[in-house]
Write a protein that holds these residues in place. Structure first.
Motif, PDB file in Angstrom:
ATOM      1  N   GLN A 178     -30.907 -18.173  13.546  1.00 21.85           N
ATOM      2  CA  GLN A 178     -30.577 -19.599  13.416  1.00 21.85           C
ATOM      3  C   GLN A 178     -29.076 -19.850  13.503  1.00 21.85           C
ATOM      4  O   GLN A 178     -28.271 -18.932  13.406  1.00 21.85           O
ATOM      5  CB  GLN A 178     -31.112 -20.132  12.093  1.00 21.85           C
ATOM      6  N   SER A 180     -25.648 -21.974  11.908  1.00 24.66           N
ATOM      7  CA  SER A 180     -25.171 -22.225  10.542  1.00 24.66           C
ATOM      8  C   SER A 180     -25.846 -23.441   9.931  1.00 24.66           C
ATOM      9  O   SER A 180     -25.989 -23.532   8.724  1.00 24.66           O
ATOM     10  CB  SER A 180     -23.652 -22.430  10.533  1.00 24.66           C
ATOM     11  N   ASN A 181     -26.239 -24.400  10.778  1.00 27.75           N
ATOM     12  CA  ASN A 181     -26.933 -25.567  10.229  1.00 27.75           C
ATOM     13  C   ASN A 181     -28.461 -25.474  10.363  1.00 27.75           C
ATOM     14  O   ASN A 181     -29.160 -26.478  10.355  1.00 27.75           O
ATOM     15  CB  ASN A 181     -26.371 -26.893  10.775  1.00 27.75           C
ATOM     16  N   GLY A 182     -28.962 -24.266  10.505  1.00 29.66           N
ATOM     17  CA  GLY A 182     -30.403 -24.039  10.359  1.00 29.66           C
ATOM     18  C   GLY A 182     -31.253 -24.368  11.570  1.00 29.66           C
ATOM     19  O   GLY A 182     -32.461 -24.541  11.452  1.00 29.66           O
ATOM     20  N   ARG A 183     -30.651 -24.450  12.755  1.00 26.48           N
ATOM     21  CA  ARG A 183     -31.445 -24.735  13.954  1.00 26.48           C
ATOM     22  C   ARG A 183     -31.939 -23.428  14.546  1.00 26.48           C
ATOM     23  O   ARG A 183     -31.202 -22.443  14.606  1.00 26.48           O
ATOM     24  CB  ARG A 183     -30.601 -25.524  14.973  1.00 26.48           C
ATOM     25  N   GLN A 295     -27.611 -15.265  11.306  1.00 25.18           N
ATOM     26  CA  GLN A 295     -26.993 -16.584  11.342  1.00 25.18           C
ATOM     27  C   GLN A 295     -25.805 -16.530  12.294  1.00 25.18           C
ATOM     28  O   GLN A 295     -24.934 -15.678  12.166  1.00 25.18           O
ATOM     29  CB  GLN A 295     -26.563 -16.995   9.936  1.00 25.18           C
ATOM     30  N   THR A 296     -25.815 -17.430  13.245  1.00 24.43           N
ATOM     31  CA  THR A 296     -24.759 -17.434  14.247  1.00 24.43           C
ATOM     32  C   THR A 296     -23.744 -18.522  13.885  1.00 24.43           C
ATOM     33  O   THR A 296     -24.115 -19.573  13.375  1.00 24.43           O
ATOM     34  CB  THR A 296     -25.406 -17.595  15.643  1.00 24.43           C
ATOM     35  N   PRO A 297     -22.450 -18.280  14.104  1.00 29.23           N
ATOM     36  CA  PRO A 297     -21.426 -19.222  13.662  1.00 29.23           C
ATOM     37  C   PRO A 297     -21.321 -20.406  14.608  1.00 29.23           C
ATOM     38  O   PRO A 297     -20.433 -20.458  15.446  1.00 29.23           O
ATOM     39  CB  PRO A 297     -20.147 -18.373  13.650  1.00 29.23           C
ATOM     40  N   LYS A 298     -22.252 -21.304  14.466  1.00 25.86           N
ATOM     41  CA  LYS A 298     -22.329 -22.419  15.388  1.00 25.86           C
ATOM     42  C   LYS A 298     -23.038 -23.551  14.663  1.00 25.86           C
ATOM     43  O   LYS A 298     -23.972 -23.313  13.889  1.00 25.86           O
ATOM     44  CB  LYS A 298     -23.162 -21.965  16.593  1.00 25.86           C
ATOM     45  N   LEU A 299     -22.603 -24.780  14.895  1.00 29.61           N
ATOM     46  CA  LEU A 299     -23.375 -25.939  14.459  1.00 29.61           C
ATOM     47  C   LEU A 299     -24.003 -26.492  15.720  1.00 29.61           C
ATOM     48  O   LEU A 299     -23.385 -26.491  16.783  1.00 29.61           O
ATOM     49  CB  LEU A 299     -22.471 -26.978  13.786  1.00 29.61           C
ATOM     50  N   SER A 300     -25.243 -26.937  15.612  1.00 25.01           N
ATOM     51  CA  SER A 300     -25.970 -27.318  16.814  1.00 25.01           C
ATOM     52  C   SER A 300     -26.703 -28.634  16.611  1.00 25.01           C
ATOM     53  O   SER A 300     -27.103 -28.986  15.499  1.00 25.01           O
ATOM     54  CB  SER A 300     -26.954 -26.200  17.166  1.00 25.01           C
TER      55      SER A 300
ATOM     56  N   ASN B 181     -31.980 -23.106   5.123  1.00 22.51           N
ATOM     57  CA  ASN B 181     -32.391 -23.713   6.390  1.00 22.51           C
ATOM     58  C   ASN B 181     -31.599 -24.983   6.720  1.00 22.51           C
ATOM     59  O   ASN B 181     -32.060 -25.829   7.474  1.00 22.51           O
ATOM     60  CB  ASN B 181     -33.917 -23.930   6.461  1.00 22.51           C
ATOM     61  N   GLY B 182     -30.402 -25.101   6.147  1.00 17.93           N
ATOM     62  CA  GLY B 182     -29.456 -26.126   6.610  1.00 17.93           C
ATOM     63  C   GLY B 182     -29.704 -27.530   6.091  1.00 17.93           C
ATOM     64  O   GLY B 182     -29.200 -28.493   6.682  1.00 17.93           O
ATOM     65  N   TYR B 306     -27.529 -31.821   9.108  1.00 16.71           N
ATOM     66  CA  TYR B 306     -26.432 -32.336   9.921  1.00 16.71           C
ATOM     67  C   TYR B 306     -26.539 -31.773  11.313  1.00 16.71           C
ATOM     68  O   TYR B 306     -26.872 -30.623  11.513  1.00 16.71           O
ATOM     69  CB  TYR B 306     -25.067 -32.070   9.273  1.00 16.71           C
ATOM     70  N   ILE B 308     -24.566 -31.527  14.821  1.00 15.39           N
ATOM     71  CA  ILE B 308     -23.278 -31.637  15.505  1.00 15.39           C
ATOM     72  C   ILE B 308     -23.079 -30.355  16.290  1.00 15.39           C
ATOM     73  O   ILE B 308     -23.536 -29.286  15.861  1.00 15.39           O
ATOM     74  CB  ILE B 308     -22.157 -31.889  14.459  1.00 15.39           C
ATOM     75  N   ASP B 309     -22.481 -30.455  17.450  1.00 14.85           N
ATOM     76  CA  ASP B 309     -22.244 -29.260  18.261  1.00 14.85           C
ATOM     77  C   ASP B 309     -20.843 -28.733  18.006  1.00 14.85           C
ATOM     78  O   ASP B 309     -19.858 -29.431  18.260  1.00 14.85           O
ATOM     79  CB  ASP B 309     -22.401 -29.588  19.757  1.00 14.85           C
ATOM     80  N   LYS B 310     -20.778 -27.531  17.525  1.00 16.54           N
ATOM     81  CA  LYS B 310     -19.460 -26.977  17.199  1.00 16.54           C
ATOM     82  C   LYS B 310     -19.575 -25.465  17.093  1.00 16.54           C
ATOM     83  O   LYS B 310     -20.443 -24.950  16.392  1.00 16.54           O
ATOM     84  CB  LYS B 310     -18.997 -27.564  15.858  1.00 16.54           C
ATOM     85  N   LEU B 312     -18.243 -22.107  15.642  1.00 16.75           N
ATOM     86  CA  LEU B 312     -17.454 -21.674  14.492  1.00 16.75           C
ATOM     87  C   LEU B 312     -17.195 -20.169  14.593  1.00 16.75           C
ATOM     88  O   LEU B 312     -17.667 -19.512  15.514  1.00 16.75           O
ATOM     89  CB  LEU B 312     -18.223 -21.943  13.195  1.00 16.75           C
ATOM     90  N   PHE B 314     -17.206 -16.884  11.524  1.00 17.83           N
ATOM     91  CA  PHE B 314     -17.276 -16.550  10.104  1.00 17.83           C
ATOM     92  C   PHE B 314     -16.007 -15.821   9.688  1.00 17.83           C
ATOM     93  O   PHE B 314     -15.550 -14.916  10.383  1.00 17.83           O
ATOM     94  CB  PHE B 314     -18.482 -15.648   9.819  1.00 17.83           C
TER      95      PHE B 314
END
Lengths: 329, 329
Positions: A178, A180-183, A295-300, B181-182, B306, B308-310, B312, B314
């Motif tokens: 997933q 970082s935001n659980g996607r 967990q991958t360092p990405k928000l998606s 799970n975010g 949340y 958002i595409d970003k 990151l 760690f």
């Protein structure tokens, strides 16, 4: 004051959690003159144990020579170590997360080796918990090696939990990847290290369980191409028996694929990995022992996530390249 | 072979990342006869530095006595240490993540202290990066102490990044609390340790920025009741100026609250924390330096998350009770 070194040994062992199946995950640290000259873990059943790999590394560091034999060949490694000049490790302190084995199995006895090498001190987190094993500590003590037992016992027990479970029944690990935001479900592994680790785990498990819907929708391969290993046997957990045989997972050689909604295989001492999303998580909820969440360092903005109420606890977090691998239960 | 100890020092320093503001996060390890007898970090500006706290702990371990003065009072600690019998630390090796300070500020010079104590060896990850500071290493070398510089330099630099940023402009930290799970916004912190840490961070920052919508919907207090410290000044980031003054955050004594959509305060050398959800994350996206994500070991069906595409990366993961605290950037 000894906890820091035992913690290093435990952390090292976690790097090979699961991969040592059916053996336990074990780590070892060797200290000499205020330096850590060995820090190793058992990596794969049938190969050298943690303390042996750490002793070989310690030899290399003390002597500033590289050994030339295969260090994972336990017979060669034991043979080499016990023929070193007497007293070579006499000033070394060894930390091991588990009592050194006293019996001879696929590999020679580590306690017998330490008896010959006579290090100054051996610090052990946990007694061998298997009935009829053990005796390693007494062997060391009879050889007048100073032995201490019990440092970070609780943490060492947690490390050993899969091993204790797969003595009796299947140890069931649910794997998720997933952001970082659980996607989930977007092929969310950024690092080659994570992908390789998934394939190493697949290679070592007895059966990989996957949901019927995932097989139909994602048409996965579920092989071990990154490790070039044998692809795991598959149980497609499904009521409906018919699947398009063109789906890549059916094309892999030397693999059994079963389609069933029977989970009797979980009764058998074994190592089972489940891969899937929300559906499988819900269906298998009461069967899962541990979770392995990459967990991958990405928000998606990918909307696919998983929604389920469940209290967990974190066991260990490790790096896999830029990803983190979170062991929970 | 020295990296393990420097890594321990770096990990220890991370435990106080941000809390040392405006000082840098620094850690120190002291080794004596194959034992770690000191492992400490700088905790709070104006109090004893990492190496001083580690030396006091080392004294306690060697002498098996507890000191009776306040170890965080750097004048008392320096005074105590430099009056120990000559050669007390002569057999010790010290690892420090940053060059010991040579100048006298709120606290006396650590390099001058080490010059007197003459440990066997001092291993330093990073030179003092502030122009005009430095000189600590030369001081040690002139006292014939063996000095090594450069172990885990990259990791030590990363640790120091907030400090380097807040020399020039605001260091902006976005704080989030979520489930595994975010899911956010459900008061998702399981452990008292996480809650206390949030309040410690609030206490030390210059301004806490919060979105207008969050203030209206959640009616937060945003105080430091778990640390009994001074509650932070607040910037409510909002176009609309009028807020119900009955909202608890307005009731806190000794706090300034500003309502504005002007972010000029980010130009000023300072430490700014933003708390919020998706809205603030989107609004502040280009201003955020680091993210501090408290992750609680729970899966939840709460739909609030949340999106958002970003990308990151760690930086560090730490325990806070049963939660994990994930530093990312």
């Amino acid at each position: 004051m000894t906890h820091h070194f035992m913690q290093l040994a435990i952390n090292k062992a976690w790097q090979y959690q699961g991969l040592t199946y059916p053996n336990p995950a074990v780590g070892a640290v060797i200290l000499y003159q205020d330096n850590i000259i060995g820090l190793q873990a058992h990596q794969k059943a049938g190969t050298s144990h943690a303390e042996v790999l750490a002793l070989v590394e310690a030899f290399e560091n003390i002597s500033e020579q590289k050994i030339e034999f295969d260090r994972f060949d336990s017979h060669k490694a034991h043979n080499f170590l016990q023929n070193l000049p007497k007293g070579f490790f006499a000033e070394c302190t060894i930390y091991i997360t588990l009592e050194p084995c006293s019996h001879v199995g696929k590999t020679p006895s580590c306690a017998s080796l330490l008896e010959i090498l006579k290090p100054k001190k051996v610090i052990i987190a946990l007694n061998d918990p298997i009935a009829g094993h053990g005796g390693g500590i007494q062997k060391l003590q009879r050889a007048n090696i100073q032995v201490e037992v019990g440092s970070l016992q609780k943490e060492a027990k947690e490390l050993l939990e899969p091993f204790l479970i797969w003595q009796k029944r299947a140890f069931v690990l649910f794997k998720l990847a997933q952001t970082s935001n659980g996607r989930i479900g977007g092929g969310y592994l950024s690092s080659q290290e994570s992908l390789t680790h998934v394939h190493q785990m697949r290679e070592v498990c007895d059966t990989l369980v996957i949901g019927g819907a995932t097989v139909r929708n994602d048409r996965p391969t579920l092989d071990c191409r990154f490790t070039k290993g044998k692809s795991p046997n598959i149980l497609i957990y499904s009521q409906q028996k018919s699947f398009d045989q063109e789906i890549p997972l059916f094309q892999i050689q030397n693999r059994e694929v079963e389609v069933s909604n029977n989970l009797d295989l979980l009764e058998k001492p074994s190592f089972i990995i489940i891969e899937g999303g929300e559906g499988m998580l819900k269906a298998m909820q009461t069967k899962i022992d541990w979770y392995l969440i990459y967990q991958t360092p990405k928000l998606s903005t990918n909307p696919l996530s998983y929604s389920i109420d469940k209290k967990l606890s974190f066991l260990h977090v490790d790096k896999k390249g830029i990803d983190r691998m979170i062991w929970s239960k």
